[in-house]
Design an enzyme around this catalytic site. Sequence first.
Site, PDB file in Angstrom:
ATOM      1  N   CYS A 131       0.829  -1.230   0.000  1.00  0.00           N
ATOM      2  CA  CYS A 131       0.000   0.000   0.000  1.00  0.00           C
ATOM      3  C   CYS A 131       0.860   1.276   0.000  1.00  0.00           C
ATOM      4  CB  CYS A 131      -0.956  -0.005   1.180  1.00  0.00           C
ATOM      5  SG  CYS A 131      -0.266  -0.693   2.690  1.00  0.00           S
ATOM      6  N   HIS A 243      -2.906   6.278   4.647  1.00  0.00           N
ATOM      7  CA  HIS A 243      -1.473   6.393   4.903  1.00  0.00           C
ATOM      8  C   HIS A 243      -0.982   7.756   4.390  1.00  0.00           C
ATOM      9  CE1 HIS A 243      -1.596   2.273   5.926  1.00  0.00           C
ATOM     10  NE2 HIS A 243      -0.836   1.742   4.991  1.00  0.00           N
TER      11      HIS A 243
HETATM   12  N1  LIG Z   1      -4.757  -3.503   4.742  1.00  0.00           N
HETATM   13  C1  LIG Z   1      -3.999  -2.941   3.797  1.00  0.00           C
HETATM   14  O1  LIG Z   1      -3.836  -1.705   3.702  1.00  0.00           O
HETATM   15  C2  LIG Z   1      -3.329  -3.794   2.807  1.00  0.00           C
HETATM   16  C3  LIG Z   1      -2.884  -3.218   1.658  1.00  0.00           C
HETATM   17  C4  LIG Z   1      -2.255  -4.008   0.719  1.00  0.00           C
HETATM   18  C5  LIG Z   1      -2.092  -5.368   0.981  1.00  0.00           C
HETATM   19  N2  LIG Z   1      -2.535  -5.913   2.148  1.00  0.00           N
HETATM   20  C6  LIG Z   1      -2.352  -7.342   2.368  1.00  0.00           C
HETATM   21  O2  LIG Z   1      -3.582  -8.022   2.232  1.00  0.00           O
HETATM   22  C7  LIG Z   1      -3.632  -9.136   3.132  1.00  0.00           C
HETATM   23  C8  LIG Z   1      -4.883  -9.030   4.012  1.00  0.00           C
HETATM   24  O3  LIG Z   1      -4.939  -7.811   4.678  1.00  0.00           O
HETATM   25  P1  LIG Z   1      -6.246  -7.374   5.468  1.00  0.00           P
HETATM   26  O4  LIG Z   1      -5.936  -6.019   5.979  1.00  0.00           O
HETATM   27  O5  LIG Z   1      -7.490  -7.589   4.674  1.00  0.00           O
HETATM   28  O6  LIG Z   1      -6.252  -8.454   6.692  1.00  0.00           O
HETATM   29  P2  LIG Z   1      -7.469  -8.926   7.600  1.00  0.00           P
HETATM   30  O7  LIG Z   1      -8.451  -7.843   7.793  1.00  0.00           O
HETATM   31  O8  LIG Z   1      -6.835  -9.520   8.808  1.00  0.00           O
HETATM   32  O9  LIG Z   1      -8.176 -10.094   6.749  1.00  0.00           O
HETATM   33  C9  LIG Z   1      -7.529 -11.291   6.439  1.00  0.00           C
HETATM   34  C10 LIG Z   1      -8.420 -12.129   5.510  1.00  0.00           C
HETATM   35  O10 LIG Z   1      -7.727 -13.304   5.122  1.00  0.00           O
HETATM   36  C11 LIG Z   1      -8.533 -14.438   5.443  1.00  0.00           C
HETATM   37  N3  LIG Z   1      -7.712 -15.591   5.806  1.00  0.00           N
HETATM   38  C12 LIG Z   1      -6.803 -15.676   6.810  1.00  0.00           C
HETATM   39  N4  LIG Z   1      -6.307 -16.943   6.867  1.00  0.00           N
HETATM   40  C13 LIG Z   1      -6.921 -17.644   5.876  1.00  0.00           C
HETATM   41  C14 LIG Z   1      -6.853 -18.993   5.441  1.00  0.00           C
HETATM   42  N5  LIG Z   1      -6.049 -19.895   6.029  1.00  0.00           N
HETATM   43  N6  LIG Z   1      -7.646 -19.375   4.391  1.00  0.00           N
HETATM   44  C15 LIG Z   1      -8.463 -18.491   3.801  1.00  0.00           C
HETATM   45  N7  LIG Z   1      -8.576 -17.194   4.186  1.00  0.00           N
HETATM   46  C16 LIG Z   1      -7.812 -16.786   5.204  1.00  0.00           C
HETATM   47  C17 LIG Z   1      -9.371 -13.990   6.627  1.00  0.00           C
HETATM   48  O11 LIG Z   1     -10.491 -14.840   6.747  1.00  0.00           O
HETATM   49  P3  LIG Z   1     -11.180 -15.144   8.190  1.00  0.00           P
HETATM   50  O12 LIG Z   1     -12.081 -13.969   8.462  1.00  0.00           O
HETATM   51  O13 LIG Z   1     -11.935 -16.393   7.923  1.00  0.00           O
HETATM   52  O14 LIG Z   1     -10.082 -15.289   9.191  1.00  0.00           O
HETATM   53  C18 LIG Z   1      -9.727 -12.570   6.167  1.00  0.00           C
HETATM   54  O15 LIG Z   1     -10.750 -12.630   5.207  1.00  0.00           O
HETATM   55  C19 LIG Z   1      -2.311  -9.099   3.894  1.00  0.00           C
HETATM   56  O16 LIG Z   1      -1.410  -9.969   3.253  1.00  0.00           O
HETATM   57  C20 LIG Z   1      -1.846  -7.676   3.752  1.00  0.00           C
HETATM   58  O17 LIG Z   1      -0.456  -7.555   3.830  1.00  0.00           O
HETATM   59  C21 LIG Z   1      -3.177  -5.159   3.044  1.00  0.00           C
END
Ligand SMILES: NC(=O)c1ccc[n+]([C@@H]2O[C@H](COP(=O)([O-])OP(=O)(O)OC[C@H]3O[C@@H](n4cnc5c(N)ncnc54)[C@H](OP(=O)(O)O)[C@@H]3O)[C@@H](O)[C@H]2O)c1
Length: 354
Positions: A131, A243
């Site tokens: 991001c 950010h």
């Molecule tokens: N937030 C940002 O600004 C941003 C920007 C760019 C990239 N990212 C990347 O995107 C990813 C997710 O970020 P987020 O902020 O959305 O995190 P989050 O809110 O913690 O959500 C994580 C998601 O992944 C799912 N998940 C976790 N373990 C899993 C598994 N074993 N099988 C299938 N689904 C699974 C979770 O499902 P459950 O609800 O079932 O646990 C939830 O839907 C990370 O790798 C992060 O680095 C984030």
Amino acid sequence: MGFRVAVVGATGNVGREILATLAERQFPCDEVVALASSRSIGRQVSFGEDDILDVQVLDNFDFKGIDIVLSSPGAKVSAVFAPRAAKAGAIVIDNTSQWRMDPDVPLVVPEVNPDAIKGYAKRGIIANPNCSTIQMVVALKPLHDLAKIKRVVVATYQSVSGAGRSAMDELFAQTRSVYVNDPIKPEVLTKQIAFNVIPHIDVFMADGSTKEEWKMAVETRKILDPDIAVSATCVRVPVFIGHAEAVNVEFVRPITEAEARKALRDFSGIAVVDHRADEGYATPAEIAGEDLVYVSRIRKDPTVTNGLAMWIVADNLRKGAATNAVQIAELLCERYLDRKGRVTAGRRIAPALT
Ligand SMILES: NC(=O)c1ccc[n+]([C@@H]2O[C@H](COP(=O)([O-])OP(=O)(O)OC[C@H]3O[C@@H](n4cnc5c(N)ncnc54)[C@H](OP(=O)(O)O)[C@@H]3O)[C@@H](O)[C@H]2O)c1
């Protein structure tokens, strides 16, 4: 006639924003499947104004017939499922850090390096950058075209939503604890985040930098120019969404403030808000929910030859993740797929097509 789309990590911060963005931008989908972990069995997520999707479990989902996967389940999960989905014939647009530096996976910001997308044919995977990198390279691109960037020094002010839902809950709970005098016990982030800032995002590297700082450097070079030097300090701040970055850029040749301002104004995806007066600059709280990258405080940096300083702000869940991923999907469809998900240009390596 539209595409069959799967959203992996659909219950998370990024996944929910991807679903909202697909609906808002009227991405041509015939079917949208929401996938998450087994923890989410029985849960539902919204898609657009009217639709509710039952969440399905990723582990046993069969990707056959899915055209495009937009994914954000964390790097370890992506390492396992993305090749499986690509093998079944889907093209995966992945938000995690897992594939970004793989030489056979393009790392794409549509305003900056749209042509890199053609590399999707090698593995069936396209990576969405970090991001903090996305918003920075969008602002750097028109300036690099103008005067060639030599070096960038950046300090980030990153919101807690960048660390997932649980980090947002932690900021909320700790803020309350401060007011009611409850003890504070950091669980998701490394130190107290309420009324504090933390100069530590992702793990430490051998040279003393953090992995988030390393990502900003190597991703910028992969997307924009392998010769740009980047020194980053990444800091988590008690902001829910958005950010901000203080960026100092050193160019090969002189560049005036007026030239820089015009190039930024003329570039797609950027809004310049720069009035040198109270309220004359963008802040995270004002731009949450927006898709643009905001550039403010553009001024000369007199401490180096050909230097410029600026302030860059964007919504990390929108342009920093969901919007960029959906823009990649739009570009992919426009250039390489027909409405039935069939490849019309380039080559997909999925077994069904080779
Ligand atoms: N937030 C940002 O600004 C941003 C920007 C760019 C990239 N990212 C990347 O995107 C990813 C997710 O970020 P987020 O902020 O959305 O995190 P989050 O809110 O913690 O959500 C994580 C998601 O992944 C799912 N998940 C976790 N373990 C899993 C598994 N074993 N099988 C299938 N689904 C699974 C979770 O499902 P459950 O609800 O079932 O646990 C939830 O839907 C990370 O790798 C992060 O680095 C984030």
